[in-house]
Design a protein around this motif. Structure first.
Motif, PDB file in Angstrom:
ATOM      1  N   GLU A  77      -4.735  -1.528  -2.647  1.00 30.70           N
ATOM      2  CA  GLU A  77      -4.544  -2.867  -2.093  1.00 30.70           C
ATOM      3  C   GLU A  77      -3.075  -3.049  -1.729  1.00 30.70           C
ATOM      4  O   GLU A  77      -2.177  -2.823  -2.537  1.00 30.70           O
ATOM      5  N   THR A  78      -2.842  -3.436  -0.488  1.00 30.59           N
ATOM      6  CA  THR A  78      -1.475  -3.524   0.042  1.00 30.59           C
ATOM      7  C   THR A  78      -1.225  -4.901   0.620  1.00 30.59           C
ATOM      8  O   THR A  78      -2.059  -5.455   1.342  1.00 30.59           O
ATOM      9  N   ARG A  79      -0.074  -5.443   0.293  1.00 30.93           N
ATOM     10  CA  ARG A  79       0.337  -6.740   0.825  1.00 30.93           C
ATOM     11  C   ARG A  79       1.000  -6.512   2.185  1.00 30.93           C
ATOM     12  O   ARG A  79       1.970  -5.767   2.297  1.00 30.93           O
ATOM     13  N   GLY A  93      -6.480   2.193   2.317  1.00 29.31           N
ATOM     14  CA  GLY A  93      -7.269   3.389   2.620  1.00 29.31           C
ATOM     15  C   GLY A  93      -8.330   3.134   3.672  1.00 29.31           C
ATOM     16  O   GLY A  93      -8.550   3.958   4.563  1.00 29.31           O
ATOM     17  N   ALA A  94      -8.982   1.975   3.592  1.00 28.99           N
ATOM     18  CA  ALA A  94     -10.025   1.656   4.561  1.00 28.99           C
ATOM     19  C   ALA A  94      -9.435   1.277   5.906  1.00 28.99           C
ATOM     20  O   ALA A  94     -10.019   1.570   6.968  1.00 28.99           O
ATOM     21  N   ALA A  95      -8.261   0.622   5.890  1.00 28.60           N
ATOM     22  CA  ALA A  95      -7.669   0.137   7.142  1.00 28.60           C
ATOM     23  C   ALA A  95      -6.899   1.213   7.896  1.00 28.60           C
ATOM     24  O   ALA A  95      -6.706   1.113   9.120  1.00 28.60           O
ATOM     25  N   ALA A  96      -6.438   2.249   7.198  1.00 25.97           N
ATOM     26  CA  ALA A  96      -5.524   3.225   7.790  1.00 25.97           C
ATOM     27  C   ALA A  96      -6.048   3.904   9.058  1.00 25.97           C
ATOM     28  O   ALA A  96      -5.325   3.968  10.063  1.00 25.97           O
ATOM     29  N   PRO A  97      -7.277   4.447   9.095  1.00 26.03           N
ATOM     30  CA  PRO A  97      -7.724   5.148  10.315  1.00 26.03           C
ATOM     31  C   PRO A  97      -7.710   4.262  11.556  1.00 26.03           C
ATOM     32  O   PRO A  97      -7.214   4.670  12.611  1.00 26.03           O
ATOM     33  N   GLY A  98      -8.237   3.061  11.432  1.00 33.24           N
ATOM     34  CA  GLY A  98      -8.251   2.167  12.591  1.00 33.24           C
ATOM     35  C   GLY A  98      -6.861   1.734  12.990  1.00 33.24           C
ATOM     36  O   GLY A  98      -6.545   1.620  14.179  1.00 33.24           O
ATOM     37  N   SER A 129       9.329   2.796  13.453  1.00 37.02           N
ATOM     38  CA  SER A 129       9.553   3.571  12.233  1.00 37.02           C
ATOM     39  C   SER A 129       8.334   4.442  11.947  1.00 37.02           C
ATOM     40  O   SER A 129       7.214   4.130  12.382  1.00 37.02           O
ATOM     41  N   PRO A 130       8.526   5.533  11.215  1.00 38.19           N
ATOM     42  CA  PRO A 130       7.371   6.387  10.886  1.00 38.19           C
ATOM     43  C   PRO A 130       6.345   5.663  10.025  1.00 38.19           C
ATOM     44  O   PRO A 130       5.152   5.970  10.089  1.00 38.19           O
ATOM     45  N   GLU A 131       6.794   4.691   9.219  1.00 30.35           N
ATOM     46  CA  GLU A 131       5.856   3.941   8.388  1.00 30.35           C
ATOM     47  C   GLU A 131       4.885   3.133   9.239  1.00 30.35           C
ATOM     48  O   GLU A 131       3.710   2.980   8.887  1.00 30.35           O
ATOM     49  N   GLU A 132       5.365   2.612  10.357  1.00 29.10           N
ATOM     50  CA  GLU A 132       4.490   1.844  11.244  1.00 29.10           C
ATOM     51  C   GLU A 132       3.444   2.735  11.901  1.00 29.10           C
ATOM     52  O   GLU A 132       2.340   2.284  12.209  1.00 29.10           O
ATOM     53  N   ILE A 133       3.805   3.965  12.153  1.00 30.69           N
ATOM     54  CA  ILE A 133       2.898   4.879  12.847  1.00 30.69           C
ATOM     55  C   ILE A 133       1.922   5.532  11.874  1.00 30.69           C
ATOM     56  O   ILE A 133       0.718   5.598  12.119  1.00 30.69           O
ATOM     57  N   GLY A 134       2.456   6.014  10.751  1.00 35.62           N
ATOM     58  CA  GLY A 134       1.620   6.769   9.818  1.00 35.62           C
ATOM     59  C   GLY A 134       0.916   5.949   8.762  1.00 35.62           C
ATOM     60  O   GLY A 134      -0.045   6.411   8.154  1.00 35.62           O
TER      61      GLY A 134
END
Length: 307
Positions: free
Chosen positions: A238-240, A255-260, A227-232
């Motif tokens: 804070e996200t569960r 926000g901190a985890a997204a780039p990696g 899904s696009p959510e898994e990729i983007g």
């Protein structure tokens, strides 16, 4: 004869109707079948007779014996395809009720889970293969047990296969390796193994088994669904985060985890494609933000052009 309740019957009819609609939407653009029987195999030599097609002359035998011999072949067999469908809990994403804030939606309507998308793709492929006079079967795992239908043709079998798909629910984990091994073993003659999965469970053993299937003479297609959510990773704050197979929950700073995270997913997809092509398999990425008929049309047009 077992009684099918109205709800189940409607689900089967709906899936069959959807599969037929998908196939009819792109079949007119296919100038040749994307799935076909394998080339006829050599059977024996016989002395050349006037009028025989010269392309079947065995020139090596002529050089050795100074006599003309024609190569004869056994008839081309019909195609047998085995659909390997991932019904593990990881395919149950995105759960629409849990993602109300997402703006990413397929152009054809609301978001669908990878599992729903994969089942639609599998049903459409089964419909197409059986409609062209060939045989399709199914193998998957539910609660650690195989769900298996042999590769057969005909309308009644097509309906049984689509019924089996309509009854599947994504839950638990599965053994991709075992499913692939069984798929290769259960195809008694040369055929096609079509694996529909996110391939998160793929390991070195998985690719070894895929190579073994290919050495047995089968064609292998890897249809990777994400899904696009898994990729983007379109989240903030804070996200569960929940592992759908183990139910492990973590809270992360999106926000901190997204780039990696995005880099890791891109690397994973590149590695999946590169390994498949390196091993000589057919590979195609299926994003759930694209209508199934468009995605399948692209895949089948490319495949038919290569045949």
């Amino acid at each position: 004869m077992p009684v099918i309740d109205p709800g189940t019957a409607h689900a089967i009819d709906d899936l069959e109707f959807s599969a037929r609609s998908i196939v009819e939407s792109f079949r007119s653009g296919l100038h040749r079948s994307p799935f076909h029987g394998f080339a006829a195999e050599f059977s024996q030599h016989r002395s050349y007779r006037y009028g025989d097609d010269l392309k079947y002359l065995d020139w090596k035998v002529l050089a050795r014996t100074d006599r003309l011999y024609t190569r004869q072949f056994s008839e081309t067999t019909n195609l047998s395809a085995m659909l390997v469908v991932d019904a593990s809990a990881s395919m149950d994403f995105p759960r629409q009720s849990e993602m109300p804030g997402l703006k990413t939606r397929p152009p054809s309507g609301p978001a669908v889970s990878k599992f729903t998308f994969g089942v639609l793709v599998a049903a459409a492929l089964a419909y197409l293969i059986i409609e062209q006079g060939d045989a399709a079967g199914l193998i998957t795992m539910v609660d650690g047990k195989f769900v298996y239908l042999p590769a057969r043709g005909g309308r009644s079998h097509r309906r049984a296969l689509i019924a089996a798909l309509s009854r599947l629910e994504p839950r638990g984990s599965w053994s991709l390796d075992q499913s692939l091994v069984r798929a290769g073993e259960l195809l008694k003659r040369r055929g096609v193994v079509l694996a529909v999965s996110d391939f998160y469970d793929a390991t070195a053993d998985t690719y070894r088994e895929l190579r073994r299937i290919r050495r047995r003479g089968h064609d292998v297609s890897m249809l990777q669904v994400l899904s696009p959510e898994e990729i983007g990773f379109p989240f903030s704050g804070e996200t569960r985060v929940e592992d759908l197979e183990t139910q492990e929950v973590r809270h992360v700073d999106a926000g901190a985890a997204a780039p990696g995270y995005r880099a890791a997913v891109a690397e994973f997809l590149t590695a999946s494609r590169s390994q498949a092509l390196r091993d000589g398999h057919d590979y195609f990425f299926l994003g759930t933000d694209v209508a199934p008929e468009r995605a399948l049309r692209s895949y089948l047009l490319r495949r038919s052009a290569q045949s």
